[in-house]
Design a protein around this motif. Structure first.
Motif, PDB file in Angstrom:
ATOM      1  N   GLY A 380       0.820  -1.205   0.000  1.00  0.00           N
ATOM      2  CA  GLY A 380       0.000   0.000   0.000  1.00  0.00           C
ATOM      3  C   GLY A 380       0.851   1.250   0.000  1.00  0.00           C
ATOM      4  N   GLU A 381       1.048   1.830   1.191  1.00  0.00           N
ATOM      5  CA  GLU A 381       1.738   3.119   1.326  1.00  0.00           C
ATOM      6  C   GLU A 381       3.085   3.137   0.603  1.00  0.00           C
ATOM      7  OE1 GLU A 381       0.321   1.343   3.615  1.00  0.00           O
ATOM      8  OE2 GLU A 381      -0.882   2.541   4.979  1.00  0.00           O
ATOM      9  N   GLN A 382       3.899   2.085   0.855  1.00  0.00           N
ATOM     10  CA  GLN A 382       5.266   2.098   0.290  1.00  0.00           C
ATOM     11  C   GLN A 382       5.235   2.019  -1.239  1.00  0.00           C
ATOM     12  OE1 GLN A 382       7.659  -0.877   2.291  1.00  0.00           O
ATOM     13  NE2 GLN A 382       6.952  -0.170   4.296  1.00  0.00           N
ATOM     14  N   GLN A 383       4.246   1.307  -1.742  1.00  0.00           N
ATOM     15  CA  GLN A 383       4.093   1.199  -3.193  1.00  0.00           C
ATOM     16  C   GLN A 383       3.875   2.605  -3.796  1.00  0.00           C
ATOM     17  OE1 GLN A 383       4.945  -0.967  -5.593  1.00  0.00           O
ATOM     18  NE2 GLN A 383       3.789  -2.601  -4.591  1.00  0.00           N
ATOM     19  N   ILE A 384       3.056   3.402  -3.120  1.00  0.00           N
ATOM     20  CA  ILE A 384       2.751   4.755  -3.628  1.00  0.00           C
ATOM     21  C   ILE A 384       3.977   5.667  -3.504  1.00  0.00           C
ATOM     22  CG2 ILE A 384       1.278   6.812  -3.309  1.00  0.00           C
ATOM     23  CD1 ILE A 384      -0.145   4.312  -4.476  1.00  0.00           C
ATOM     24  N   PHE A 385       4.661   5.602  -2.360  1.00  0.00           N
ATOM     25  CA  PHE A 385       5.844   6.461  -2.187  1.00  0.00           C
ATOM     26  C   PHE A 385       6.879   6.171  -3.281  1.00  0.00           C
ATOM     27  CE2 PHE A 385       4.603   6.465   2.523  1.00  0.00           C
ATOM     28  CZ  PHE A 385       3.907   7.658   2.384  1.00  0.00           C
ATOM     29  N   LYS A 386       7.072   4.877  -3.586  1.00  0.00           N
ATOM     30  CA  LYS A 386       8.044   4.509  -4.637  1.00  0.00           C
ATOM     31  C   LYS A 386       7.585   5.028  -6.003  1.00  0.00           C
ATOM     32  CE  LYS A 386       8.814   0.169  -3.401  1.00  0.00           C
ATOM     33  NZ  LYS A 386       8.772  -1.224  -3.776  1.00  0.00           N
ATOM     34  N   PHE A 387       6.279   4.889  -6.251  1.00  0.00           N
ATOM     35  CA  PHE A 387       5.723   5.337  -7.528  1.00  0.00           C
ATOM     36  C   PHE A 387       5.947   6.846  -7.691  1.00  0.00           C
ATOM     37  CE2 PHE A 387       2.102   7.315  -9.732  1.00  0.00           C
ATOM     38  CZ  PHE A 387       2.210   6.719 -10.974  1.00  0.00           C
ATOM     39  N   LEU A 388       5.711   7.602  -6.622  1.00  0.00           N
ATOM     40  CA  LEU A 388       5.827   9.063  -6.707  1.00  0.00           C
ATOM     41  C   LEU A 388       7.268   9.494  -6.980  1.00  0.00           C
ATOM     42  CD1 LEU A 388       3.446  10.144  -3.794  1.00  0.00           C
ATOM     43  CD2 LEU A 388       2.992  10.293  -6.259  1.00  0.00           C
ATOM     44  N   GLU A 389       8.225   8.724  -6.428  1.00  0.00           N
ATOM     45  CA  GLU A 389       9.648   9.063  -6.643  1.00  0.00           C
ATOM     46  C   GLU A 389       9.983   9.083  -8.132  1.00  0.00           C
ATOM     47  OE1 GLU A 389      12.292   6.373  -4.564  1.00  0.00           O
ATOM     48  OE2 GLU A 389      11.379   7.008  -2.652  1.00  0.00           O
ATOM     49  N   SER A 390       9.442   8.086  -8.875  1.00  0.00           N
ATOM     50  CA  SER A 390       9.797   8.036 -10.305  1.00  0.00           C
ATOM     51  C   SER A 390       8.712   8.644 -11.204  1.00  0.00           C
ATOM     52  CB  SER A 390      10.122   6.600 -10.723  1.00  0.00           C
ATOM     53  OG  SER A 390       9.156   5.746 -10.204  1.00  0.00           O
ATOM     54  N   ASN A 391       7.653   9.177 -10.614  1.00  0.00           N
ATOM     55  CA  ASN A 391       6.591   9.789 -11.427  1.00  0.00           C
ATOM     56  C   ASN A 391       6.214  11.160 -10.862  1.00  0.00           C
ATOM     57  OD1 ASN A 391       5.530   7.555 -13.439  1.00  0.00           O
ATOM     58  ND2 ASN A 391       5.972   6.552 -11.493  1.00  0.00           N
ATOM     59  N   PRO A 392       7.098  12.144 -11.020  1.00  0.00           N
ATOM     60  CA  PRO A 392       6.884  13.445 -10.383  1.00  0.00           C
ATOM     61  C   PRO A 392       5.651  14.200 -10.894  1.00  0.00           C
ATOM     62  CG  PRO A 392       8.787  13.478 -11.846  1.00  0.00           C
ATOM     63  CD  PRO A 392       8.348  12.059 -11.763  1.00  0.00           C
ATOM     64  N   LYS A 393       5.082  13.739 -12.024  1.00  0.00           N
ATOM     65  CA  LYS A 393       3.870  14.391 -12.528  1.00  0.00           C
ATOM     66  C   LYS A 393       2.665  14.099 -11.646  1.00  0.00           C
ATOM     67  CE  LYS A 393       3.451  15.186 -17.406  1.00  0.00           C
ATOM     68  NZ  LYS A 393       2.834  14.638 -18.602  1.00  0.00           N
ATOM     69  N   PHE A 394       2.786  13.105 -10.784  1.00  0.00           N
ATOM     70  CA  PHE A 394       1.645  12.695  -9.944  1.00  0.00           C
ATOM     71  C   PHE A 394       1.793  13.207  -8.517  1.00  0.00           C
ATOM     72  CE2 PHE A 394       1.134   9.816 -13.412  1.00  0.00           C
ATOM     73  CZ  PHE A 394      -0.218   9.476 -13.418  1.00  0.00           C
ATOM     74  N   SER A 395       0.644  13.489  -7.886  1.00  0.00           N
ATOM     75  CA  SER A 395       0.679  13.789  -6.446  1.00  0.00           C
ATOM     76  C   SER A 395      -0.540  13.161  -5.769  1.00  0.00           C
ATOM     77  CB  SER A 395       0.677  15.303  -6.225  1.00  0.00           C
ATOM     78  OG  SER A 395      -0.470  15.842  -6.830  1.00  0.00           O
TER      79      SER A 395
END
Ligand SMILES: C[S@@+](CC[C@H](N)C(=O)[O-])C[C@H]1O[C@@H](n2cnc3c(N)ncnc32)[C@H](O)[C@@H]1O
Length: 439
Positions: A380-395
């Motif tokens: 859950g949470e960690q999956q999103i944090f990792k995703f945000l690191e490589s996808n700066p267009k998302f918040s």
């Protein structure tokens, strides 16, 4: 040829035994319960069979520990599943139910005698269960008061690492009987005995199944847990939006999204689970564009029945990713046996790939909803944090609609984190995680 049972209770026990053997062959509890023998039981016999199956699955780890002490010789390989299953069911009745001991002992001896191949085991089954009954209080004290025994070290330690302060509450909640919620797809009156949880969601206090209600047969309601209701509910108004439902089958959220006015394309890899989705759509008269595909191979310009349907990207994408499903242990106690960190790691890799791929199908300003019914932050949470690191267009954004929800289920990161011990006065919940990501 059909079996002539001495009484209906013996038949219920034998059907429970067959269901458990199915689960041991690798079928899920849901699949095992969908067999004909269970369907053919009279309605009043079904709760006892369900009780035996689910309680036996919940406490399987403990029963195996008890047998190590009480079975002097390990059974031969060819009869091991039979012996352990019969003894586990006997243990379940002796230690966890109010059944009369002599009836329990004679019933399992009878079941052993049903098949000529196992007839010779009846003496040992009766003797071991007799010994267990004689030491009942000590066994309960020694084995059944320790959650690590019940959940197994790997799952228990994993949960404890992430919920150190509430681990006891969490384990207690996970061992409770599940509740059944129903979703109104049309404006129908709330059936008697149901309690409104959210505008279109209701719960029956005693776990009554709604399949026999006229409004279910007529397709005006469907079964959907409070937890599963949240991803679409918290998205707020989705009327007229183009919504891609990834990992959609059997389609609870698909039905909810269509009933909320979205134009839905639903994708799933499993033909068998998509059949259920088709059945659900037929029963409810709702329409969606259904595509059987691996999420990672789903392409925007191919659909089964309309080559132009997906040319434009989607306003909303829901990714209800495959996961360890530990949040649903109440409903699916077989997860206690099936959980492993290795399996979780493989699922994490798949979730990360799916999340990344889903993000490429979303319109600018669109919202990607990521959901899992897992209690593990890794999924859950960690999956999103990792995703945000490589996808700066998302918040991460606040869930757009939280009306009627207990504020404690939204955490400081703006994630929905529902836990089984939330809302105990309503009978608790499944565990669930949802994140809303804006592009
Ligand atoms: C959590 S369940 C979905 C439940 C569903 N959203 C609902 O509300 O009824 C996960 C689903 O993912 C599907 N799935 C697993 N791997 C997949 C893949 N690679 N591509 C597409 N679907 C997949 C499974 O078949 C399963 O139906």
């Amino acid at each position: 040829m059909g079996i002539n049972y001495k009484n209906e209770k013996l038949r219920s026990r034998h059907v429970a035994f067959e269901i458990l053997l199915y689960v041991h062959k690798g079928y899920s509890l849901k699949e095992a319960f969908s067999g004909q023998n269970f369907a053919a039981l009279p309605d009043e016999a079904k709760p006892f069979t369900k009780f035996l199956v689910t309680q036996t699955m919940r406490y399987q780890n403990v029963f195996l520990m008890i047998f190590k002490e009480y079975l002097q010789k390990k059974p031969q390989n060819k009869s091991i599943k039979f012996v352990y299953t019969i003894l586990s069911m006997g243990c379940c009745e002796l230690l966890l139910s109010q059944q009369k001991t002599n009836i329990t002992l004679s019933s399992y001896t009878e079941i052993t005698k049903i098949d000529k191949k196992t007839n010779h085991l009846s003496g040992i089954i009766r003797a071991v269960l007799g010994k267990i009954d004689a030491n009942k209080e000590a066994i309960i004290q020694q084995y059944l008061t320790d959650y690590q025994n019940i959940f197994g070290s790997e799952l228990y330690n994993h949960l404890k690492a992430h919920y150190p302060e509430t681990i006891t509450e969490l384990c207690q909640a996970l061992l409770q009987e599940p509740v059944t919620d129903i979703l109104k797809l049309q404006d129908v009156p709330t059936p008697s005995g149901y309690q409104a949880l959210l505008p279109n969601l209701m719960r029956y206090e005693n776990g009554r199944r709604p399949e026999n209600l006229g409004i279910f047969v007529d397709g005006e309601i469907t079964i959907q847990s409070f937890a599963s209701h949240l991803p679409i509910y918290c998205m707020g108004d989705i009327k007229g939006k183009k919504l891609l439902d990834l990992c959609a089958a059997p389609g609870g959220k698909t039905l909810q999204a269509i009933a909320s006015g979205a134009d839905v394309t639903a994708v799933d890899i499993s033909a068998k689970r998509l059949e259920k989705l088709h059945e659900n759509l037929k029963r409810t008269g709702l329409k969606a564009n259904i595509i059987q595909s691996d999420v990672l191979e789903f392409s925007l310009d191919t659909t089964d029945n309309d080559p132009n349907a997906n040319k434009d990207k989607f306003d909303i994408i829901l990714l209800d990713a495959p996961c360890t499903a530990t949040g649903t242990i109440r409903k699916n106690p077989d997860i206690i046996q099936n959980f492993s960190l290795d399996k979780m790691k493989k699922l994490q890799d798949l979730q990360a790939k799916m999340l990344h791929y889903a993000s490429t199908l979303l319109k600018e300003n669109g919202v990607l909803i990521y959901a899992v019914c897992s209690l593990s932050p890794q999924e859950g949470e960690q999956q999103i944090f990792k995703f945000l690191e490589s996808n700066p267009k998302f918040s991460v954004i606040e869930p757009p609609c939280v009306a009627g929800l207990d504020p404690q289920i939204i955490d400081s990161n703006k994630f929905v984190r529902l836990l089984p011990y939330h809302t105990p006065d309503q009978g608790g919940q499944d565990g669930f995680f949802v994140a809303y990501l804006k592009k």
